[in-house]
Design an enzyme around this catalytic site. Structure first.
Site, PDB file in Angstrom:
ATOM      1  N   PHE A   1      43.101  77.408  34.488  1.00  8.81           N
ATOM      2  CA  PHE A   1      42.626  78.783  34.479  1.00  8.81           C
ATOM      3  C   PHE A   1      43.456  79.724  35.333  1.00  8.81           C
ATOM      4  O   PHE A   1      43.080  80.861  35.551  1.00  8.81           O
ATOM      5  CB  PHE A   1      41.159  78.828  34.906  1.00  8.81           C
ATOM      6  N   GLY A   2      44.596  79.247  35.817  1.00  9.76           N
ATOM      7  CA  GLY A   2      45.421  80.147  36.608  1.00  9.76           C
ATOM      8  C   GLY A   2      46.497  79.429  37.398  1.00  9.76           C
ATOM      9  O   GLY A   2      46.526  78.202  37.470  1.00  9.76           O
TER      10      GLY A   2
ATOM     11  N   ASP B   1      32.185  73.313  42.486  1.00  7.89           N
ATOM     12  CA  ASP B   1      33.436  72.557  42.431  1.00  7.89           C
ATOM     13  C   ASP B   1      33.864  72.162  43.846  1.00  7.89           C
ATOM     14  O   ASP B   1      35.026  72.295  44.228  1.00  7.89           O
ATOM     15  CB  ASP B   1      34.517  73.397  41.733  1.00  7.89           C
TER      16      ASP B   1
ATOM     17  N   VAL C   1      48.588  79.552  41.234  1.00 10.08           N
ATOM     18  CA  VAL C   1      48.448  80.046  42.602  1.00 10.08           C
ATOM     19  C   VAL C   1      49.798  79.997  43.316  1.00 10.08           C
ATOM     20  O   VAL C   1      50.503  78.989  43.251  1.00 10.08           O
ATOM     21  CB  VAL C   1      47.399  79.209  43.376  1.00 10.08           C
TER      22      VAL C   1
ATOM     23  N   LYS D   1      46.580  84.433  43.259  1.00  6.80           N
ATOM     24  CA  LYS D   1      46.193  83.664  42.072  1.00  6.80           C
ATOM     25  C   LYS D   1      46.248  84.576  40.858  1.00  6.80           C
ATOM     26  O   LYS D   1      45.650  85.649  40.852  1.00  6.80           O
ATOM     27  CB  LYS D   1      44.774  83.095  42.234  1.00  6.80           C
TER      28      LYS D   1
ATOM     29  N   LEU E   1      51.634  77.023  44.742  1.00  2.00           N
ATOM     30  CA  LEU E   1      50.737  76.151  45.519  1.00  2.00           C
ATOM     31  C   LEU E   1      49.855  75.297  44.613  1.00  2.00           C
ATOM     32  O   LEU E   1      49.371  74.248  45.013  1.00  2.00           O
ATOM     33  CB  LEU E   1      49.838  76.993  46.429  1.00  2.00           C
ATOM     34  N   GLY E   2      49.643  75.786  43.414  1.00  2.54           N
ATOM     35  CA  GLY E   2      48.766  75.034  42.511  1.00  2.54           C
ATOM     36  C   GLY E   2      48.776  75.625  41.129  1.00  2.54           C
ATOM     37  O   GLY E   2      49.138  76.783  40.939  1.00  2.54           O
ATOM     38  N   GLU E   3      48.410  74.806  40.168  1.00  2.30           N
ATOM     39  CA  GLU E   3      48.332  75.286  38.798  1.00  2.30           C
ATOM     40  C   GLU E   3      47.221  74.537  38.093  1.00  2.30           C
ATOM     41  O   GLU E   3      47.214  73.306  38.040  1.00  2.30           O
ATOM     42  CB  GLU E   3      49.667  75.060  38.080  1.00  2.30           C
ATOM     43  N   GLY E   4      46.250  75.294  37.586  1.00  2.00           N
ATOM     44  CA  GLY E   4      45.158  74.664  36.844  1.00  2.00           C
ATOM     45  C   GLY E   4      45.089  75.242  35.451  1.00  2.00           C
ATOM     46  O   GLY E   4      45.968  76.008  35.048  1.00  2.00           O
TER      47      GLY E   4
HETATM   48  P1  ADP Z   1      43.029  76.174  41.399  1.00  2.00           P
HETATM   49  O1  ADP Z   1      42.369  74.911  41.869  1.00  2.00           O
HETATM   50  O2  ADP Z   1      42.225  76.890  40.366  1.00  2.00           O
HETATM   51  O3  ADP Z   1      44.454  75.961  41.001  1.00  2.00           O
HETATM   52  P2  ADP Z   1      42.687  77.148  44.131  1.00  2.00           P
HETATM   53  O4  ADP Z   1      42.008  78.435  44.460  1.00  2.00           O
HETATM   54  O5  ADP Z   1      41.946  75.901  44.447  1.00  2.00           O
HETATM   55  O6  ADP Z   1      43.111  77.212  42.599  1.00  2.00           O
HETATM   56  O7  ADP Z   1      44.087  77.140  44.878  1.00  2.00           O
HETATM   57  C1  ADP Z   1      45.058  76.154  44.609  1.00  2.00           C
HETATM   58  C2  ADP Z   1      45.671  75.643  45.901  1.00  2.00           C
HETATM   59  O8  ADP Z   1      46.302  76.722  46.602  1.00  2.00           O
HETATM   60  C3  ADP Z   1      44.685  75.063  46.884  1.00  2.00           C
HETATM   61  O9  ADP Z   1      44.396  73.714  46.630  1.00  2.00           O
HETATM   62  C4  ADP Z   1      45.369  75.279  48.209  1.00  2.00           C
HETATM   63  O10 ADP Z   1      46.328  74.256  48.427  1.00  2.00           O
HETATM   64  C5  ADP Z   1      46.116  76.581  47.991  1.00  2.00           C
HETATM   65  N1  ADP Z   1      45.342  77.737  48.487  1.00  2.00           N
HETATM   66  C6  ADP Z   1      44.412  78.463  47.818  1.00  2.00           C
HETATM   67  N2  ADP Z   1      43.902  79.447  48.571  1.00  2.00           N
HETATM   68  C7  ADP Z   1      44.519  79.374  49.761  1.00  2.00           C
HETATM   69  C8  ADP Z   1      44.458  80.145  50.998  1.00  2.00           C
HETATM   70  N3  ADP Z   1      43.642  81.190  51.151  1.00  2.00           N
HETATM   71  N4  ADP Z   1      45.274  79.775  52.019  1.00  2.00           N
HETATM   72  C9  ADP Z   1      46.124  78.725  51.888  1.00  2.00           C
HETATM   73  N5  ADP Z   1      46.226  77.977  50.779  1.00  2.00           N
HETATM   74  C10 ADP Z   1      45.441  78.286  49.715  1.00  2.00           C
END
Ligand code: ADP
Ligand code: MG
Length: 354
Positions: A33-34, A169, A36, A56, A28-31
């Protein structure tokens, strides 16, 4: 009954998980620091945790994020995504270890995803009320939808701030639409600070997103002594909170989101960065900014001002009270919720409803 005993009892009786319990789905995401992932429980039998999850895998900052999520769950659960569990996973094969954080999967779309759509804000209206409104499409209706989103965001922020947590943030990417509760919730507490107990007290400025960050570099004065790094409660912190009003950092970010919702042309990254430059040149004075752009405004920009000018300009006035140079002069989340902008009927017909 003691809060700490309650917390301990809850911790002992809550289900615990480990690495092998989870099946990973799409990323779903990659930053920095981790990473997801969407996830689910690999062995679904005899578990109370049903449905899709989010996992995450975080670096060293995961420890702070687990602390924040545990605290939110006990103090202001509805403000943030529903946290399930967090643990340290040590892998003997690979060097080092990582923190695993688990939430319930709240829904497919963040506010950023929804704002990218040409349909915004009407796409949000259908999500929140689940039906098409009889009001004709236009500024009035868009204003109601935006007002409802802002109310939900400020309500979530008020919960965090009343708990003593500053998010640091706040941006559309970190606001998720929860399909279960039909409300927006805050996610990503990785850069958050809990000032009442001195967790993550020393600001990690490099974590801040410059697009949405308030002009102050440090949310606490650099003169304030560094707080204990361990989760030890201090009597000093509430005083520091009053002195520095660190919650107003989030209010500035929320104000920029309000601005982007009102002005479609300010929704892209490049347009927001350009806006930030213009505002800086105007000495962070929104009225000066308006005076500088309005005479040669595009129809889109003009329409945004028109939306904010509805009902005697209360939307514009709320925006002004959030986007100010001095943190001290910005409204708080609680005060913003009491602003006349929210007096009129929202999407759900009842102004006191979230
Ligand atoms: P990071 O920004 O550090 O990569 P996030 O916690 O913002 O991590 O999560 C990354 C992405 O994952 C979010 O932008 C969102 O799209 C998705 N996501 C995170 N938490 C949830 C959740 N509880 N339910 C659905 N999608 C989520
Ligand atoms: Mg994020």
């Amino acid at each position: 009954f003691d809060m700490f005993v309650l917390a301990f009892v809850e911790r002992v009786f809550r289900p615990t998980f480990r690495k092998d319990d989870f099946a990973l789905g799409k990323k779903l995401g990659e930053g920095a620091f981790g990473v997801v992932y969407k996830a689910s429980l690999a062995n679904k039998t005899n578990s109370k945790v049903k449905g899709d999850l989010v996992l995450k895998k975080a670096t060293e900052y995961g420890a702070v994020e687990i602390w924040m999520n545990e605290r939110v769950r006990r103090a202001c659960a509805s403000s943030c995504a529903d946290f399930v569990y967090g643990f340290l996973e040590t892998s003997p094969k690979r060097k080092g270890s990582e923190y695993w954080l688990i939430w319930r999967f709240e829904g497919e779309a963040t506010l950023a995803d929804l704002m990218l759509s040409k349909e915004f804000p009407y796409n949000v209206e259908t999500l929140i009320v689940g039906k098409v409104q009889d009001l004709p499409k236009g500024l009035e209706r868009e204003n109601r939808i935006i007002q409802t989103i802002m109310r939900q965001l400020l309500f979530a922020l008020d919960g965090l701030h009343s708990t003593g947590i500053v998010h640091r943030d706040i941006k559309p990417q970190n606001i998720i639409f929860s399909e279960g509760s039909r409300t927006f919730k805050i996610i990503d507490l990785g850069a958050a600070a809990d000032l009442r107990v001195g967790i993550n007290y020393i600001p990690k400025e490099f974590l801040l997103d410059p697009r949405y960050a308030a002009p102050e570099q440090y949310i606490m004065s650099t003169q304030t002594p560094s707080a204990p790094s361990a989760p030890v409660a201090t009597a000093l912190s509430p005083v520091l909170w009053q002195l520095n009003l660190p919650d107003r950092f989030d209010i500035y970010s929320a104000g920029l989101i309000f601005l982007q919702m009102a002005f479609p042309s300010l929704r892209t990254d490049s347009a927001l960065i350009q806006f930030n430059r213009q505002l800086k040149r105007c000495g962070y004075d929104m009225v000066a900014w308006r005076n500088s752009v309005e005479p040669r405004a595009s129809p889109d920009l003009r329409r945004g001002f028109e939306l904010l000018d509805l009902d005697g300009g209360i939307g514009w006035e709320l925006l002004l009270s959030m986007v100010r140079f001095k943190a001290r002069q910005r409204t708080s989340a609680k005060a913003a919720l009491a602003h006349p902008y929210f007096d009129r009927e929202g999407l759900l017909g009842l102004s006191f409803m979230q």
